[in-house]
Design an enzyme around this catalytic site. Structure first.
Site, PDB file in Angstrom:
ATOM      1  N   ILE A 181      -8.247 126.001  10.121  1.00 15.21           N
ATOM      2  CA  ILE A 181      -8.588 127.702  10.275  1.00 15.21           C
ATOM      3  C   ILE A 181      -7.520 128.447   9.447  1.00 15.21           C
ATOM      4  O   ILE A 181      -6.431 128.226   9.916  1.00 15.21           O
ATOM      5  CB  ILE A 181      -8.878 128.232  11.625  1.00 15.21           C
ATOM      6  CG1 ILE A 181      -9.393 129.758  11.642  1.00 15.21           C
ATOM      7  CG2 ILE A 181      -7.824 127.960  12.586  1.00 15.21           C
ATOM      8  CD1 ILE A 181     -10.115 130.254  13.037  1.00 15.21           C
ATOM      9  N   SER A 182      -7.965 129.079   8.465  1.00 17.73           N
ATOM     10  CA  SER A 182      -6.935 129.592   7.916  1.00 17.73           C
ATOM     11  C   SER A 182      -6.054 130.707   8.536  1.00 17.73           C
ATOM     12  O   SER A 182      -6.692 131.369   9.616  1.00 17.73           O
ATOM     13  CB  SER A 182      -7.292 130.465   6.509  1.00 17.73           C
ATOM     14  OG  SER A 182      -8.488 129.670   5.682  1.00 17.73           O
ATOM     15  N   GLN A 183      -4.899 131.051   8.025  1.00 17.76           N
ATOM     16  CA  GLN A 183      -4.024 131.953   8.712  1.00 17.76           C
ATOM     17  C   GLN A 183      -4.529 133.429   8.533  1.00 17.76           C
ATOM     18  O   GLN A 183      -5.087 133.810   7.505  1.00 17.76           O
ATOM     19  CB  GLN A 183      -2.801 132.142   7.939  1.00 17.76           C
ATOM     20  CG  GLN A 183      -1.990 133.115   8.254  1.00 17.76           C
ATOM     21  CD  GLN A 183      -0.718 133.290   7.089  1.00 17.76           C
ATOM     22  OE1 GLN A 183      -0.595 132.624   5.970  1.00 17.76           O
ATOM     23  NE2 GLN A 183       0.487 134.245   7.440  1.00 17.76           N
ATOM     24  N   ARG A 215     -11.170 135.401  17.529  1.00 10.62           N
ATOM     25  CA  ARG A 215     -10.523 134.144  16.892  1.00 10.62           C
ATOM     26  C   ARG A 215     -10.615 133.223  18.025  1.00 10.62           C
ATOM     27  O   ARG A 215     -10.831 131.875  17.450  1.00 10.62           O
ATOM     28  CB  ARG A 215      -9.227 134.594  16.209  1.00 10.62           C
ATOM     29  CG  ARG A 215      -8.915 133.541  15.352  1.00 10.62           C
ATOM     30  CD  ARG A 215      -7.592 134.133  14.360  1.00 10.62           C
ATOM     31  NE  ARG A 215      -7.360 133.225  13.249  1.00 10.62           N
ATOM     32  CZ  ARG A 215      -6.146 132.078  13.318  1.00 10.62           C
ATOM     33  NH1 ARG A 215      -5.517 132.101  14.523  1.00 10.62           N
ATOM     34  NH2 ARG A 215      -6.119 131.239  12.419  1.00 10.62           N
TER      35      ARG A 215
END
Ligand code: SAH
Length: 220
Positions: A65-67, A39
């Site tokens: 960027i999503s959780q 990530r």
């Protein structure tokens, strides 16, 4: 120095995956995918230290960027067996596409902002060399009729209450669509299964995504 960084990120990534497990992600294939995808490569340099925390992070141009938990939950809800052709609306950083890459046959990921798609292309196709991801720059509220039908569709931006019709019509029989829909700033994670001529809807709780902007989304 490089190796120290790698070891550090490896251990932080394992911690993140343990946390996802504690929060209710039970699909081992999904958890394994999170162990594989780095990530930290998808976040901006300034946020590297926080890359494995369970929160969204900015990626520029007002997008995020999503959780990790939300990426994991949506991926788990897709119930993937490995043979699916999947359309993602909202490439963003490319992280969700990378997670999907190892779990499906092919990923078609659509992004409306060209610069973000190019950034994702550099990371996904050149740096990390994923071979089954196709990136398209367009308004994803039209779907991708040229590649339809899709076994799964995942929308990672918040849709208005009326799900764009093109997405429903591009879903294969037996297929599943996961989409946050509702208000411009807060949504309900919604699951739509296509069974013959019927669409069966269920809900998975609240969520917060940046808006789906486009012809069948919100105005800019
Ligand atoms: N899946 C991403 C996070 C997406 S953030 C990740 O893993 O990082 C939502 C993204 O949807 C943003 O990049 C935004 O530009 C994009 N988006 C919004 N409306 C869109 C539309 N109509 N078509 C395609 N992309 C859209």
């Amino acid at each position: 120095m490089k190796d120290i960084g790698k070891t550090r990120f490896d251990s932080e990534r394992k911690q993140m995956v343990l946390e996802l497990g504690r929060k209710g992600i039970t699909d081992q294939k999904v958890l394994d995918a999170f162990l594989r995808v780095p990530r930290h490569v998808f976040v901006e340099d300034a946020f590297q230290d926080r890359a494995y925390g369970d929160h969204p992070l900015p990626i520029g141009l007002g997008q995020t960027i999503s959780q990790p938990y939300m990426v994991a939950l949506m991926t788990q809800i897709l119930q993937l067996s490995g043979t699916e052709r999947v359309m993602e609306i909202g490439t963003g950083s490319g992280y969700q596409a990378a997670i999907l890459s190892g779990l499906v046959e092919k990923v078609y990921s659509v992004e409306r902002i060209k610069k973000l798609s190019e950034r994702a292309e550099d990371i996904l196709l050149h740096k990390l060399r994923y071979r089954n991801i196709i990136l398209i720059v367009s308004d994803g509220s039209y779907g991708l009729s040229q590649y339809a039908p899709f076994d799964r569709i995942i929308v990672t931006a918040g849709s208005p209450p009326d799900v764009p019709k093109a997405l429903l019509s591009q879903l294969a029989d037996g297929g599943r669509l996961v989409i946050p829909k509702g208000d411009r700033y807060i949504q309900t994670l919604t699951v739509i299964d296509k069974k013959g001529d019927e669409f069966i809807t269920s809900y998975e709780g609240g969520c917060v995504f940046v808006p789906l902007i486009g012809k069948y989304g919100w105005n800019e």
